[in-house]
Design an enzyme around this catalytic site. Structure first.
Site, short mmCIF file in Angstrom:
data_model
loop_
_atom_site.label_atom_id
_atom_site.label_comp_id
_atom_site.label_asym_id
_atom_site.label_seq_id
_atom_site.Cartn_x
_atom_site.Cartn_y
_atom_site.Cartn_z
N SER A 7 1.99 -22.56 -9.73
CA SER A 7 3.28 -23.24 -9.65
C SER A 7 3.58 -23.94 -10.97
O SER A 7 2.80 -24.81 -11.41
CB SER A 7 3.27 -24.29 -8.53
OG SER A 7 4.37 -25.16 -8.70
N HIS A 32 5.14 -19.08 -9.40
CA HIS A 32 5.76 -19.83 -8.30
C HIS A 32 6.69 -20.90 -8.90
O HIS A 32 6.25 -21.72 -9.70
CB HIS A 32 4.66 -20.48 -7.46
CG HIS A 32 5.14 -21.16 -6.22
ND1 HIS A 32 5.39 -20.48 -5.05
CD2 HIS A 32 5.42 -22.46 -5.96
CE1 HIS A 32 5.80 -21.34 -4.11
NE2 HIS A 32 5.83 -22.55 -4.65
N ASP A 34 9.22 -23.95 -8.13
CA ASP A 34 9.59 -24.93 -7.11
C ASP A 34 10.95 -25.55 -7.42
O ASP A 34 11.10 -26.29 -8.39
CB ASP A 34 8.52 -26.02 -7.04
CG ASP A 34 7.26 -25.54 -6.35
OD1 ASP A 34 7.38 -25.00 -5.23
OD2 ASP A 34 6.17 -25.69 -6.92
N MET A 36 13.88 -28.01 -6.24
CA MET A 36 14.09 -29.17 -5.37
C MET A 36 15.42 -29.84 -5.69
O MET A 36 15.79 -29.96 -6.86
CB MET A 36 12.97 -30.19 -5.59
CG MET A 36 11.58 -29.60 -5.42
SD MET A 36 10.31 -30.86 -5.54
CE MET A 36 8.83 -29.85 -5.58
N HIS A 65 10.76 -20.81 -4.66
CA HIS A 65 10.61 -21.59 -3.42
C HIS A 65 11.73 -22.64 -3.39
O HIS A 65 11.68 -23.63 -4.12
CB HIS A 65 9.21 -22.26 -3.45
CG HIS A 65 8.92 -23.14 -2.30
ND1 HIS A 65 7.84 -24.00 -2.27
CD2 HIS A 65 9.56 -23.32 -1.10
CE1 HIS A 65 7.82 -24.64 -1.14
NE2 HIS A 65 8.85 -24.26 -0.41
N MET A 67 13.43 -25.58 -2.03
CA MET A 67 13.34 -26.79 -1.19
C MET A 67 14.66 -27.51 -1.31
O MET A 67 14.76 -28.59 -1.90
CB MET A 67 12.15 -27.64 -1.64
CG MET A 67 10.81 -27.02 -1.26
SD MET A 67 9.44 -27.67 -2.21
CE MET A 67 9.57 -26.64 -3.67
N MET A 136 3.52 -24.35 4.42
CA MET A 136 3.31 -25.56 3.62
C MET A 136 2.10 -26.33 4.16
O MET A 136 2.00 -26.60 5.36
CB MET A 136 4.54 -26.48 3.68
CG MET A 136 5.76 -25.97 2.95
SD MET A 136 5.49 -25.53 1.22
CE MET A 136 4.92 -27.09 0.52
N ASP A 174 0.89 -23.04 0.37
CA ASP A 174 1.35 -23.86 -0.75
C ASP A 174 1.10 -25.33 -0.46
O ASP A 174 1.60 -25.87 0.53
CB ASP A 174 2.86 -23.60 -0.92
CG ASP A 174 3.46 -24.30 -2.12
OD1 ASP A 174 2.71 -24.81 -2.97
OD2 ASP A 174 4.70 -24.30 -2.21
C1 DX5 Z 1 5.17 -28.88 -3.36
C2 DX5 Z 1 5.42 -27.55 -4.02
C3 DX5 Z 1 4.18 -26.89 -4.46
C4 DX5 Z 1 3.44 -27.65 -5.51
C5 DX5 Z 1 2.00 -27.47 -5.22
O1 DX5 Z 1 6.33 -29.38 -2.85
O2 DX5 Z 1 6.10 -26.66 -3.15
O3 DX5 Z 1 4.39 -25.55 -4.88
O4 DX5 Z 1 3.68 -27.24 -6.82
O5 DX5 Z 1 1.29 -28.32 -6.04
P1 DX5 Z 1 -0.25 -28.59 -5.80
O6 DX5 Z 1 -0.95 -27.28 -5.89
O7 DX5 Z 1 -0.59 -29.53 -6.88
O8 DX5 Z 1 -0.38 -29.19 -4.42
ZN ZN Z 2 6.13 -24.44 -3.74
#
Ligand code: DX5
Ligand code: ZN
Length: 225
Positions: A7, A32, A34, A36, A65, A67, A136, A174
């Site tokens: 990620s 990956h 993320d 948000m 991903h 969110m 998750m 994840d």
């Molecule tokens: C969290 C993200 C993850 C995050 C994971 O909201 O969706 O993808 O990057 O990070 P680690 O591996 O540090 O938990």
């Molecule tokens: Zn993620």
């Protein structure tokens, strides 16, 4: 074979292009990403323009991903920006099925994710329509949190559903994934390990990812995984 999806939430944001190039060099399977929105989760990160800017820096698949609330508003932009997999949250929209279908009609693979507190039954009606289930194992929003084992029975339930119905979909996990928790998830049936902090902190990321690829589902020999 298990796939590893680092990620970029844990990457150096001031030089993301070089960071994705480095991931490819280290042997990552996917990148990956993320996304948000500060509404669905209490953090703001990456938008479609960043995905587009990163696209020429690697040929690895982008595992995006989302969110974000009402992801149907943005799937087209992420598809155009170069996403390969687009994953939405079952909690984020009332039109889960329509959004999955839109993602596929845009030429991308459709993923569906569920938060730690969301029961497996919430995603069950959609499992035959998706390419990836993202389980998750932390509350989404931030990297560096501790793995929540509540995801393990969901992985096992998804594995059973996909096997029983002959569906070739990925099961990604994840949140808080490291060598130990990653192994537990693969033993339960996960096929893709997304990880941020543990991989980026590692002194030899490539060797670490390679060791994760040796994990096997419980009860299966290496020839059958
Ligand atoms: C969290 C993200 C993850 C995050 C994971 O909201 O969706 O993808 O990057 O990070 P680690 O591996 O540090 O938990
Ligand atoms: Zn993620």
């Amino acid at each position: 074979m298990v796939k590893v999806a680092p990620s970029i939430l844990s990457a150096d944001f001031s030089r993301l292009g070089e960071e994705v190039q480095r991931l490819e060099k280290e042997g990552a399977d996917w990148v990956h990403v993320d996304v948000m929105d500060g509404v669905f989760v209490p953090n703001i990160t990456i938008g479609p323009s960043v995905v587009q800017a990163l696209r020429p820096h690697t040929s690895l698949p982008f595992d995006v991903h989302l969110m974000i609330t009402s992801p149907q508003r943005y799937v087209k932009q992420f598809a155009r920006a170069g996403a390969d997999y687009i994953t939405i949250h079952v909690e984020a929209t009332e039109d889960v099925r329509g959004t999955i279908d839109t993602i596929r009609s845009l030429g991308c693979r459709a993923g569906l994710s569920l938060n730690p507190e969301t029961p497996f039954s919430a995603v069950e009606p959609y499992l035959e329509h998706i390419d990836l289930l993202l389980v998750m194992t932390v509350h989404p929003g931030f990297g560096g949190q501790s793995f929540m084992p509540v995801g393990l029975p969901k992985i096992a339930a998804a594995r059973k559903y996909f096997d029983d119905n002959g569906i070739d979909a990925e099961i990604e996990v994840d949140g808080g994934i490291n060598h130990d928790t990653g192994r537990q998830c693969v033993e339960a049936g996960a096929t893709v390990l997304a990880a941020g902090s543990s991989l980026f902190k590692c002194s030899d990321m490539g060797a670490e990812m390679e060791s994760w690829r040796t994990f096997r589902r419980k009860g299966l020999s290496s020839q059958h995984s």
